[in-house]
Design an enzyme around this catalytic site. Structure first.
Site, mmCIF file in Angstrom:
data_model
loop_
_atom_site.group_PDB
_atom_site.id
_atom_site.type_symbol
_atom_site.label_atom_id
_atom_site.label_comp_id
_atom_site.label_asym_id
_atom_site.label_seq_id
_atom_site.Cartn_x
_atom_site.Cartn_y
_atom_site.Cartn_z
ATOM 1 N N LYS A 196 81.253 25.260 58.233
ATOM 2 C CA LYS A 196 80.272 25.384 59.313
ATOM 3 C C LYS A 196 80.726 24.506 60.467
ATOM 4 O O LYS A 196 80.878 23.293 60.320
ATOM 5 C CB LYS A 196 78.888 24.960 58.832
ATOM 6 N N ARG A 206 67.976 26.902 67.560
ATOM 7 C CA ARG A 206 67.257 25.633 67.700
ATOM 8 C C ARG A 206 65.985 25.819 68.531
ATOM 9 O O ARG A 206 65.005 25.115 68.324
ATOM 10 C CB ARG A 206 68.198 24.575 68.282
ATOM 11 N N LYS A 218 76.108 17.262 66.489
ATOM 12 C CA LYS A 218 76.270 17.356 65.035
ATOM 13 C C LYS A 218 77.736 17.242 64.631
ATOM 14 O O LYS A 218 78.112 17.653 63.531
ATOM 15 C CB LYS A 218 75.636 18.654 64.542
ATOM 16 N N GLU A 234 87.386 22.225 52.820
ATOM 17 C CA GLU A 234 85.930 22.180 52.615
ATOM 18 C C GLU A 234 85.490 23.251 51.608
ATOM 19 O O GLU A 234 84.678 22.997 50.716
ATOM 20 C CB GLU A 234 85.203 22.443 53.939
ATOM 21 N N LYS A 249 80.773 29.962 59.333
ATOM 22 C CA LYS A 249 79.741 30.052 60.371
ATOM 23 C C LYS A 249 80.207 29.313 61.610
ATOM 24 O O LYS A 249 80.672 28.172 61.478
ATOM 25 C CB LYS A 249 78.469 29.422 59.831
ATOM 26 N N SER A 275 72.776 32.999 65.942
ATOM 27 C CA SER A 275 71.813 33.319 67.001
ATOM 28 C C SER A 275 72.471 33.553 68.360
ATOM 29 O O SER A 275 72.094 34.469 69.089
ATOM 30 C CB SER A 275 70.779 32.197 67.093
ATOM 31 N N TYR A 314 71.018 38.558 62.470
ATOM 32 C CA TYR A 314 69.725 38.934 63.038
ATOM 33 C C TYR A 314 69.690 40.420 63.354
ATOM 34 O O TYR A 314 68.642 40.956 63.671
ATOM 35 C CB TYR A 314 69.434 38.079 64.287
HETATM 36 C C1 PBG Z 1 70.707 23.876 60.601
HETATM 37 C C2 PBG Z 1 71.039 25.300 60.807
HETATM 38 C C3 PBG Z 1 71.461 25.835 62.018
HETATM 39 C C4 PBG Z 1 71.660 27.179 61.814
HETATM 40 C C5 PBG Z 1 71.339 27.469 60.490
HETATM 41 N N1 PBG Z 1 70.944 26.280 59.868
HETATM 42 C C6 PBG Z 1 71.658 25.180 63.329
HETATM 43 C C7 PBG Z 1 72.404 23.955 63.421
HETATM 44 O O1 PBG Z 1 73.247 23.642 62.577
HETATM 45 O O2 PBG Z 1 72.131 23.238 64.358
HETATM 46 C C8 PBG Z 1 72.141 28.091 62.904
HETATM 47 C C9 PBG Z 1 71.854 29.531 62.750
HETATM 48 C C10 PBG Z 1 72.010 30.301 63.990
HETATM 49 O O3 PBG Z 1 72.379 29.831 65.091
HETATM 50 O O4 PBG Z 1 71.732 31.504 63.897
HETATM 51 N N2 PBG Z 1 70.813 23.370 59.342
#
Ligand code: PBG
Length: 325
Positions: A196, A206, A218, A234, A249, A275, A314
């Site tokens: 990720k 968010r 992050k 990982e 991701k 998203s 989505y």
């Molecule tokens: C946080 C989390 C995120 C997403 C899924 N779980 C956002 C982030 O890491 O800040 C993102 C999913 C998306 O953007 O569709 N644990």
């Protein structure tokens, strides 16, 4: 011309193209993310995700049944936690009567066959919007992992089929697996967000959960998008620690990583079409600059072709509707 090989022969008609298509997209490939909020009859559109909604449990159940009828077999749950229940310890995440736990039970009660996956991370519950516990300016690893393991057991208790840790703390897959074993949950799976990346493409998500980090970013836990070898490291570690499914991701800017991972592990690989990727297609098609249906199918097919066995998107419902036509 006397050509020995004429490649266009295999592209002549829709029938021939269908015969030789290498990648077939189907509704059961999709994982549908759902945003759940408190209340009854609530359906709020997410401003940066046109056509996507936060829904209360009752309407979520209606949605889940529609998804099932379309051939979708898995939902991934995220909850929007009320501000007054947020803290720096993930207290609400462990509440046996919390929104997540109630949602899991309601779905498994209404449609037991639907595979329910749950997000495991602290950001929706955190006053800081971080995925872990904050001490000073640091997101501390080991105390966070302890909470994530308890949270996973709590979701398993409520009936989750898979827990999906999205936090990127070190050692959490092993800790979660051990906690599930210790509690007798030998049938609960783990879908690990293994590779990720710290990505700008999570912005609209968010907004959906009101979970933007209050300070910093992050990058001390999510991966640097410059790295590929690290993604393999990982992911191999997560498999060793007990992950049943691994994830890359985001998806479209990381197709090389998806392929790399598909070639490196012997478990199913999922990819999260996030998203921001959804929002880009929505925005461009709203402007009339892209044909939305075509963009959706081409994007999702490319993610499958890259090597993803499963796609969290989505567009799951929309794509299933197109595929069922
Ligand atoms: C946080 C989390 C995120 C997403 C899924 N779980 C956002 C982030 O890491 O800040 C993102 C999913 C998306 O953007 O569709 N644990």
């Amino acid at each position: 011309m006397h050509l020995i090989r004429r490649n266009r022969i295999l592209r002549q008609t829709p029938a021939i193209r269908a015969m030789v298509a290498e990648t077939i997209l189907k509704p059961a490939d999709f994982i549908a993310p759902l945003f759940v909020t408190e209340g009854k009859g609530v359906r709020e559109e997410i401003s940066s995700m046109k056509g996507y909604y936060r829904m209360s449990i009752d309407l979520t159940l209606v949605e889940v049944k529609e998804l099932w009828a379309l051939g979708i077999r898995c939902v991934l749950l995220f909850i929007k936690c009320d501000d007054d229940r947020k803290d720096n310890k993930g207290t609400e995440a462990l509440n046996p009567d919390g929104l997540m736990q109630r949602t899991i039970k309601a779905i498994k009660n209404a449609l037991p066959e639907m595979v329910v996956m749950t997000d495991v991370a602290l950001d929706p519950f955190s006053t800081f919007g971080h995925d872990g516990i904050v001490e000073g300016q640091e997101i501390v690893n080991d105390p966070t992992v302890e909470v994530l393991a308890k949270m996973s057991v709590s979701h398993a208790q409520a009936g989750a089929d898979f827990v999906a840790p999205s936090d990127m703390m070190d050692g959490r897959i092993l800790a979660i697996r051990e906690a599930l074993e210790d509690s007798g949950f030998t049938r609960t799976g783990i879908m690990a967000y293994s590779a990720k990346y710290a990505s700008c493409f999570y912005g609209p998500f968010r907004d959906a959960l009101d979970s933007a980090p209050g300070f910093g970013d992050k990058k001390t836990y999510q991966m640097d998008y410059a790295n590929r070898v690290e993604a393999v490291k990982e992911t191999l570690m997560d498999v060793e620690e007990g992950a049943d499914i691994v994830m890359v991701k985001p998806a479209m800017a990381y197709l090389d990583i998806i392929r790399e991972i598909r070639n490196s592990v012997d478990v199913p690989v999922s990819a999260y079409h996030v998203s921001g990727e959804y929002a880009m297609i929505k925005a461009a098609s709203a402007m009339g600059w892209l044909d939305e249906n075509k963009a959706v199918l081409e994007s999702l097919t490319s993610i499958r072709r890259a090597g993803a066995d499963l796609i969290a998107t989505y567009y799951a419902k929309h794509a299933a509707q197109l595929l069922n036509k």
